[in-house]
Design an enzyme around this catalytic site. Sequence first.
Site, PDB file in Angstrom:
ATOM      1  N   ARG A  15     -18.436  49.973 -52.267  1.00  0.00           N
ATOM      2  CA  ARG A  15     -18.644  50.032 -53.721  1.00  0.00           C
ATOM      3  C   ARG A  15     -18.259  48.704 -54.378  1.00  0.00           C
ATOM      4  O   ARG A  15     -18.906  48.260 -55.320  1.00  0.00           O
ATOM      5  CB  ARG A  15     -17.861  51.212 -54.303  1.00  0.00           C
ATOM      6  CG  ARG A  15     -18.486  52.526 -53.856  1.00  0.00           C
ATOM      7  CD  ARG A  15     -17.861  53.766 -54.427  1.00  0.00           C
ATOM      8  NE  ARG A  15     -18.765  54.891 -54.127  1.00  0.00           N
ATOM      9  CZ  ARG A  15     -18.530  56.160 -54.449  1.00  0.00           C
ATOM     10  NH1 ARG A  15     -17.423  56.497 -55.085  1.00  0.00           N
ATOM     11  NH2 ARG A  15     -19.416  57.087 -54.151  1.00  0.00           N
ATOM     12  N   TYR A  40     -27.315  53.117 -56.712  1.00  0.00           N
ATOM     13  CA  TYR A  40     -26.962  53.357 -55.306  1.00  0.00           C
ATOM     14  C   TYR A  40     -25.464  53.181 -55.030  1.00  0.00           C
ATOM     15  O   TYR A  40     -24.724  52.738 -55.876  1.00  0.00           O
ATOM     16  CB  TYR A  40     -27.869  52.605 -54.331  1.00  0.00           C
ATOM     17  CG  TYR A  40     -27.890  51.110 -54.238  1.00  0.00           C
ATOM     18  CD1 TYR A  40     -26.891  50.286 -54.692  1.00  0.00           C
ATOM     19  CD2 TYR A  40     -28.985  50.509 -53.602  1.00  0.00           C
ATOM     20  CE1 TYR A  40     -26.954  48.920 -54.522  1.00  0.00           C
ATOM     21  CE2 TYR A  40     -29.068  49.130 -53.427  1.00  0.00           C
ATOM     22  CZ  TYR A  40     -28.045  48.349 -53.892  1.00  0.00           C
ATOM     23  OH  TYR A  40     -28.113  47.004 -53.718  1.00  0.00           O
ATOM     24  N   GLU A  41     -25.060  53.628 -53.872  1.00  0.00           N
ATOM     25  CA  GLU A  41     -23.630  53.662 -53.486  1.00  0.00           C
ATOM     26  C   GLU A  41     -22.814  54.491 -54.483  1.00  0.00           C
ATOM     27  O   GLU A  41     -21.655  54.169 -54.794  1.00  0.00           O
ATOM     28  CB  GLU A  41     -23.091  52.233 -53.367  1.00  0.00           C
ATOM     29  CG  GLU A  41     -21.864  52.075 -52.482  1.00  0.00           C
ATOM     30  CD  GLU A  41     -22.033  52.601 -51.078  1.00  0.00           C
ATOM     31  OE1 GLU A  41     -23.077  52.315 -50.454  1.00  0.00           O
ATOM     32  OE2 GLU A  41     -21.134  53.323 -50.606  1.00  0.00           O
ATOM     33  N   GLY A  42     -23.415  55.610 -54.944  1.00  0.00           N
ATOM     34  CA  GLY A  42     -22.765  56.467 -55.945  1.00  0.00           C
ATOM     35  C   GLY A  42     -23.171  56.041 -57.340  1.00  0.00           C
ATOM     36  O   GLY A  42     -22.808  54.954 -57.777  1.00  0.00           O
ATOM     37  N   GLN A  93     -19.226  57.511 -60.328  1.00  0.00           N
ATOM     38  CA  GLN A  93     -18.036  56.643 -60.361  1.00  0.00           C
ATOM     39  C   GLN A  93     -17.081  57.106 -61.462  1.00  0.00           C
ATOM     40  O   GLN A  93     -15.858  57.154 -61.269  1.00  0.00           O
ATOM     41  CB  GLN A  93     -18.423  55.184 -60.612  1.00  0.00           C
ATOM     42  CG  GLN A  93     -19.424  54.588 -59.629  1.00  0.00           C
ATOM     43  CD  GLN A  93     -18.937  54.576 -58.198  1.00  0.00           C
ATOM     44  OE1 GLN A  93     -17.742  54.401 -57.940  1.00  0.00           O
ATOM     45  NE2 GLN A  93     -19.831  54.787 -57.254  1.00  0.00           N
TER      46      GLN A  93
END
Lengths: 589, 589
Positions: free
Chosen positions: A294, A434-436, A441
């Site tokens: 992240r 992307y990546e959460g 978050q």
Amino acid sequence: MAFAAPVADIAFWLRTVAGLDEDLAAGVFPDLSADLVDAVLAEAGRFATDEIAPLNVLGDREGARFENGAVTMPAAWKPVFERWVEGGWTALDGDPEYGGQGLPVMLYAATLEMWNAASTAFATGPMLTAGAIEALSAHGSAEQKATYLPKLIAGTWTGTMNLTESQAGSDLGPMRTRAEPVGDGSYRITGQKIFITYGDHDLTDNIVHLVLARLPDAPAGTRGISLFVVPKFLVGADGSLGARNAAGPVGIEHKLGIHASPTCVMQFDGAVGWLVGEPNRGLAAMFTMMNSARMSVGVQGVGVAERAYQRALAYALDRRQGRAPGWTGEGLSPIVHHPDVKRMLLTMRAQTDVARALCFSLARAIDRGRTGPEEARAAFAERAALLTPIAKAFATDTGVEVASLGVQVHGGMGYIEETGAAQHLRDARILTIYEGTNGIQAIDLVTRKLTLRGGEVVSAWLAELGAIAREALAVGEADLGERVEAALADLAGATHALQRALAEGRGTDALAGATAYLRLAALAAGGAYHLAAVLADRAAGTATPAAARRLAVARFYATDILPQTGGLAAAATAGGAVLVGVTPDILTA
Amino acid sequence: MAFAAPVADIAFWLRTVAGLDEDLAAGVFPDLSADLVDAVLAEAGRFATDEIAPLNVLGDREGARFENGAVTMPAAWKPVFERWVEGGWTALDGDPEYGGQGLPVMLYAATLEMWNAASTAFATGPMLTAGAIEALSAHGSAEQKATYLPKLIAGTWTGTMNLTESQAGSDLGPMRTRAEPVGDGSYRITGQKIFITYGDHDLTDNIVHLVLARLPDAPAGTRGISLFVVPKFLVGADGSLGARNAAGPVGIEHKLGIHASPTCVMQFDGAVGWLVGEPNRGLAAMFTMMNSARMSVGVQGVGVAERAYQRALAYALDRRQGRAPGWTGEGLSPIVHHPDVKRMLLTMRAQTDVARALCFSLARAIDRGRTGPEEARAAFAERAALLTPIAKAFATDTGVEVASLGVQVHGGMGYIEETGAAQHLRDARILTIYEGTNGIQAIDLVTRKLTLRGGEVVSAWLAELGAIAREALAVGEADLGERVEAALADLAGATHALQRALAEGRGTDALAGATAYLRLAALAAGGAYHLAAVLADRAAGTATPAAARRLAVARFYATDILPQTGGLAAAATAGGAVLVGVTPDILTA
């Protein structure tokens, strides 16, 4: 527009605000000197500027292509990638036991910013390799490590992360890909994965896929997911490449941006794979690499923002329209002299600096969670957990916002693709997803991080930021210090309100305020970071133009951006009652 | 995703908040009834939904093409355009003397929103025709009107506006295109124009170019610019088409969005043209049509935002991920139940409504500046002048922001072009730039509109908005009323501070705060508009689901968005000292 990697600025923020100089002085990194830091950054800057940056437009226009079951990269890609690998950049922070250089994550983040500013599509692939390295390092068997890590760290092979399926994205619970044991220690993996970054390409001889899948009779949901390593070509005991595995792309996506980063639909048809780590613990294995992954996406946001800023500034210095107030030069003013254009450029600069400070501070916390005095590691690891969602979300929002402002500075030319400003906006737009997603978050921050060690983790951070404001007051930067203190007071108030909501079981109140809270945290911290930069310049005692810029940017940030914290605190603490009442039938009415 | 023109919502805002019902009741539009309004909106909605909306994706993929010196539109364009012309939509608000229907600008704005939501690229061309009609109506000779207006109003010809040159964009002073008189009353126009929307196409037999150019010996700068009419094909005395004029495209731009709206580089090689209006008064002629042209671009922002909202809502109702708090249904929740997704959807809805209310209020002010009781016209014309920059800038910022949120709601799918969400962001991104960048709108608002009639124009508007808040307090909507009053107090304070700055010659202070001030004005007014909607629903006394939605949206807006006014007021009044100190050498340091 010629891009130049901002080596001096990156070094400044890394060494002062993020704390690298402090760590060097304390001997946290015994093999690292200030000279080596400078040398690494300078050489990375040269490579990013001279070799990677020219790929950016070309990659956007040509894109990765899918033909005959394989992905072909733009022709110019491979020679640059190979020189980059030869330069040892993939091995920068790798484990020396497997050929890595063992440098801090801080330097990885600093160089990653440069690669991303130069070409986000180029830099995206190696980030996935870094994730595969981290997962295998933490959970792989000795044999798996010996087989894959040297090649991945050397950059002669790349890695991928295969998580998403069409029905399983933010929520991996409904995942269907399955893994059948065949009795020889290997498994046969069957299923389809989507959104697989660099799932295939022609840059290296082999690709190491890490794949989440379900064992037979695994529990439903996320507790029944295991991690497997599935190489594109099977690897012999001597390291030689064997048969092609039944794992490959069946198509690539037509995306808004990062056209040269192939996003594959991957088909696994009984592909040979091996379990990594414990059965049914695949998701936990993913979580171990989440902080750095992240952080890396946040750094992508910083990189795109920096590139967009440089392009907009160069245009504003060159383009002449109208006569700005106070303009005494000949003819029309370069538009940089118009107050509203300055406002846009300063917003871009100030916000990019905050994003960079957050990401570098996170990198430092990751480093110090692993190295340096033992007694400090736990607290730094917790700091990293706290900063991860803030850095990821704010820095990627910044990528989009700064790139959009960059288009605006260009006026009508910004809308023409050949200008290049629009590409940054298109490239940046995936980063908040992307990546959460950034919403996830914010939920992570509010529901998991504010309660870490009974709230002490966030309290310690707020205390550190407050100390910067008090230091400013002590040395005579009263106006800046007071403004930052006021913003931090907004943040502290909202923090306590959300902690109380969670403690009282009012989870929806916390969820409803999560996104506003995250932005509040980043903006208020940003005030302290800008102040820390000003204080560092004061302490150095040199009246450089760069120091004058940092002081001006800090003042602009304090007067024009920081006042947003009041409204954000109100939104963060407004509660969820209104949202609860908004049912789908009301929205569709 | 099926788009449906939001006929009922548009009718609601037009009739209540914008004031059409009040005007109908007062007999301002003698030939217009509520039934006719409903019939026009319903038929426009049907055409937008059934005929134009399917063009949108196709236009994006196929785009307008430039070949052999001419522009070809996507094949599906012409039949729809011809049916649209046959439907009389180009003549809606046209002068009945030349075949128009003489309906109010309010209805033009309402239908324009639907065309733009259906396909922004489709709707863009006719907006330029509307500009040409307005310019010729105001400044053309009787013969010019007779020659061009009937065809333009009927839609059998289209119009263009040729202002920009590569060195003359926001500042038209450096314009170089020249016009030489040849002694027969005509001129020969020579020069190159860029960014000419629908400069060429194959939809109609003729195109009427309005071109800004310089007469011989014209004064330098903007006081030496004249307006000319330059038809693509010369028109005989009987209205028949004659020789092709030396005016045509030499290329089209490769743009981020609105691919089916051809943006031409136009070459005039001694093209035959005729002066429109007075010599050297071309820029003034342009200014007469600026209010409605800028309103139209604002309406484009509303249209794109509405389309993006509908798409995101449909996806959020369908896509299932995770289990939202309170979800008791089977399996995973549709993501619309997650608080952060609701927050995004409500933000999109609330902000789009404000943008629509601003544009429709502006349309009404334009109408009432021209019609209805004589004694009220001057005040309404001034109100239109005040609202123009606010509506244009806020509605187009909203278009971009809402479209970007729409991408976010879709998660990874939002980044895939086939999903359609990304197109709205690409299409919207030009709107904050053309017809005067939003920075220029803010400067116009602060430096020219706040001082109109000694500040009384803005005071009258604030008083009206304040009265809505007081009415809310009187009928028991205390919380909403108080929140709106607080926001309006922020707006009033900033208004006075900027007026004072101008009065004291601190122009840079006013310019530095202009963009923040414009957003403050729109957001605070938006609170009052949402409140007016709620009050209208209360007055109607019907507990419909739509009324419940409007109340929920108003409450969300008041608690989550309206608190931004404090920070914006601070930024608007921060002064220009920091900006003045930021010289180019500091920025490049």
